[in-house]
Design a protein around this motif. Structure first.
Motif, PDB file in Angstrom:
ATOM      1  N   ARG A  41      43.614  25.654 -69.721  1.00  0.00           N
ATOM      2  CA  ARG A  41      43.020  25.107 -68.492  1.00  0.00           C
ATOM      3  C   ARG A  41      41.661  24.478 -68.762  1.00  0.00           C
ATOM      4  NH1 ARG A  41      45.684  26.959 -63.612  1.00  0.00           N
ATOM      5  NH2 ARG A  41      43.856  26.209 -62.489  1.00  0.00           N
ATOM      6  N   TRP A  44      42.012  20.839 -69.175  1.00  0.00           N
ATOM      7  CA  TRP A  44      42.152  20.151 -67.891  1.00  0.00           C
ATOM      8  C   TRP A  44      40.776  19.916 -67.259  1.00  0.00           C
ATOM      9  CZ3 TRP A  44      46.609  18.616 -65.149  1.00  0.00           C
ATOM     10  CH2 TRP A  44      47.827  18.935 -65.775  1.00  0.00           C
ATOM     11  N   LEU A  53      41.537  12.498 -64.801  1.00  0.00           N
ATOM     12  CA  LEU A  53      42.539  13.030 -63.879  1.00  0.00           C
ATOM     13  C   LEU A  53      42.402  12.358 -62.514  1.00  0.00           C
ATOM     14  CD1 LEU A  53      42.231  16.862 -64.621  1.00  0.00           C
ATOM     15  CD2 LEU A  53      43.925  15.266 -65.545  1.00  0.00           C
ATOM     16  N   LEU A  86      49.871  16.718 -72.963  1.00  0.00           N
ATOM     17  CA  LEU A  86      49.125  16.198 -71.817  1.00  0.00           C
ATOM     18  C   LEU A  86      49.989  15.367 -70.877  1.00  0.00           C
ATOM     19  CD1 LEU A  86      45.688  15.175 -73.384  1.00  0.00           C
ATOM     20  CD2 LEU A  86      46.516  17.416 -72.664  1.00  0.00           C
ATOM     21  N   PHE A  89      49.544  15.643 -67.206  1.00  0.00           N
ATOM     22  CA  PHE A  89      48.536  14.913 -66.443  1.00  0.00           C
ATOM     23  C   PHE A  89      49.208  13.912 -65.501  1.00  0.00           C
ATOM     24  CE2 PHE A  89      44.599  15.177 -69.478  1.00  0.00           C
ATOM     25  CZ  PHE A  89      44.682  16.562 -69.454  1.00  0.00           C
ATOM     26  N   HIS A  92      50.622  15.704 -62.507  1.00  0.00           N
ATOM     27  CA  HIS A  92      49.451  16.057 -61.689  1.00  0.00           C
ATOM     28  C   HIS A  92      49.022  14.856 -60.847  1.00  0.00           C
ATOM     29  CE1 HIS A  92      45.717  18.410 -61.076  1.00  0.00           C
ATOM     30  NE2 HIS A  92      45.031  17.308 -61.304  1.00  0.00           N
ATOM     31  N   GLY A 118      40.115  19.053 -62.343  1.00  0.00           N
ATOM     32  CA  GLY A 118      40.894  19.860 -63.271  1.00  0.00           C
ATOM     33  C   GLY A 118      40.820  21.347 -62.981  1.00  0.00           C
ATOM     34  N   ILE A 121      45.767  22.659 -60.593  1.00  0.00           N
ATOM     35  CA  ILE A 121      46.788  21.875 -61.293  1.00  0.00           C
ATOM     36  C   ILE A 121      48.029  21.766 -60.419  1.00  0.00           C
ATOM     37  CG2 ILE A 121      48.272  21.807 -63.345  1.00  0.00           C
ATOM     38  CD1 ILE A 121      46.024  23.304 -64.826  1.00  0.00           C
ATOM     39  N   ASN A 160      54.040  21.626 -65.838  1.00  0.00           N
ATOM     40  CA  ASN A 160      52.876  22.382 -65.350  1.00  0.00           C
ATOM     41  C   ASN A 160      53.298  23.660 -64.635  1.00  0.00           C
ATOM     42  OD1 ASN A 160      51.406  20.171 -66.285  1.00  0.00           O
ATOM     43  ND2 ASN A 160      51.225  19.251 -64.256  1.00  0.00           N
ATOM     44  N   ASN A 163      50.884  26.704 -65.390  1.00  0.00           N
ATOM     45  CA  ASN A 163      49.496  26.482 -64.991  1.00  0.00           C
ATOM     46  C   ASN A 163      49.317  26.141 -63.515  1.00  0.00           C
ATOM     47  OD1 ASN A 163      47.783  26.982 -67.166  1.00  0.00           O
ATOM     48  ND2 ASN A 163      48.082  24.954 -68.069  1.00  0.00           N
TER      49      ASN A 163
END
Length: 380
Positions: A41, A44, A53, A86, A89, A92, A118, A121, A160, A163
């Motif tokens: 994390r 992130w 992000l 990643l 991302f 997200h 970040g 998530i 994700n 997380n």
């Protein structure tokens, strides 16, 4: 080949930031993340500090209010490095898109600033074990009970999943039997009682990307958590965002293919067989020439799609075509690259091998490529 004209100086400065982040703070640790099946994390949060992000999130909700080209650049730099841990991302970013377009002001304030930083998530719970790309056939159901919906069902291939703090869940809220009219999107906080996360799924590749199943067991959420405020709008909402999701897969695919191509060119020029570099054999040069042309054509099509996206004119069939063509091209480039590497192409110390194990899913997620063909065929 034709120079790209999509970006200005500000975009290239952003690219430099993203590339430094990949070089200094991602790639030295990516192998460990693959063993852990998870990106920490803290990474992130660092990406949030650098503005990597949800760059398009409006400033009033904690973002920078930038255009989609910044999201494109972030995807390109992740793909260029083959830092597939990643890839979450991008998911997200898609969650932020659903919130930006369909959430209430209060929901946006609650989640978007934390997502841009970040600190929270996002995940999308769409695919189910027995439905695949058929979104209208989902079995997860949300039943209204007073002022709350009670959700039961199972989802799989959740990027994700470990997380995540906030989930956009695709559920059935209606019983009309008319498919799309029964679908809704509901925000589900991941810490609600009844939300169960599986252990990381064992995938062929993309080992650093956090991917799980999610189970909803009598999960209660306020009825206000239905995105758009009215049930039955979910399929329309999905279609609005899927065009961007598929274009982003095309972006990653053509960039990943270009990186695989460049690694192959470098290898063939440095590796000698029968007294001369592999590149000096006509077969090698001709194969590489064909791939260079295909990559140039694909890149120009993707850039044109992005221009349409910026004007809110990107059609679902154009995005589907981009996803189909670029992910298929990625496979061809990687296959030729491995072959030109010979035995070394099967060794993970060479970048081409990492592309080999990580790229294949691009022809599946975001809607399998056979579905992309159907979407295009409907316009004929």
């Amino acid at each position: 080949m034709i120079p790209r004209t999509l970006f200005d100086h500000e975009h290239e400065e952003f690219r430099n930031t993203a590339r430094r982040f990949m070089t200094e703070e991602v790639m030295p640790f990516h192998e460990q993340w693959e063993e852990d099946h998870l990106v920490p994390r803290a990474v992130w949060k660092r990406a949030g500090e650098l503005g990597l992000l949800n760059a398009t999130t409006p400033e009033e909700y904690g973002g920078m209010g930038l255009d989609r080209r910044f999201s494109m650049i972030a995807s390109e730099e992740i793909a260029r490095a083959c830092a597939t841990g990643l890839n979450g991302f991008g998911v997200h970013d898609i969650v932020a898109g659903y919130l930006n377009n369909f959430a209430t002001h209060e929901q946006k304030l609650a989640w978007l600033p934390k997502m841009a930083a970040g600190e929270a998530i996002g995940a999308v719970a769409m695919t189910e074990p027995n439905t695949g790309s058929d979104l209208q056939a989902v079995k997860t159901r949300a039943v209204l009970d007073g002022d709350e919906y009670v959700i039961n069902g199972a989802k799989t291939f959740i990027s994700n999943g470990t997380n995540c703090d906030i989930i956009v869940a695709v559920v059935k809220t209606g019983s009309t039997g008319k498919g799309s009219q029964d679908i809704s999107l509901i925000l589900v906080e991941a810490d609600r009682p009844g939300v169960v996360k599986s252990k990381p799924l064992k995938k062929v590749g993309m080992h650093a990307q956090d991917t799980t199943m999610l189970f909803f067991e009598d999960v209660r959420v306020p009825k206000e958590n239905v995105l758009g405020g009215v049930p039955g709008q979910g399929f329309y909402q999905l279609m609005k965002e899927l065009a961007w999701e598929r274009l982003s897969i095309a972006v990653s695919s053509v960039t990943g293919a270009q990186a695989a191509f460049e690694h192959t060119v470098e290898y063939t020029k440095g590796r000698t067989v029968f007294g001369k570099p592999i590149f000096d054999f006509q077969n090698s040069r001709f194969k590489l020439a064909e791939l260079k042309i295909e990559l140039a054509v694909a890149q120009n099509y993707v850039d044109r799609c992005m221009e349409l996206c910026l004007r809110h004119e990107l059609s679902s069939e154009a995005a589907a075509a981009a996803k189909l063509y670029c992910s298929n091209l990625y496979s061809r480039v990687v296959d030729e690259g491995v072959q030109l590497h010979g035995g070394n192409g099967y060794m993970l110390e060479y970048p081409i091998a990492r592309h080999y194990i990580d790229h294949r899913v691009t022809r599946i997620y975001g809607g399998a490529n056979d579905i992309m063909k159907e979407l295009v065929a409907r316009t004929i």
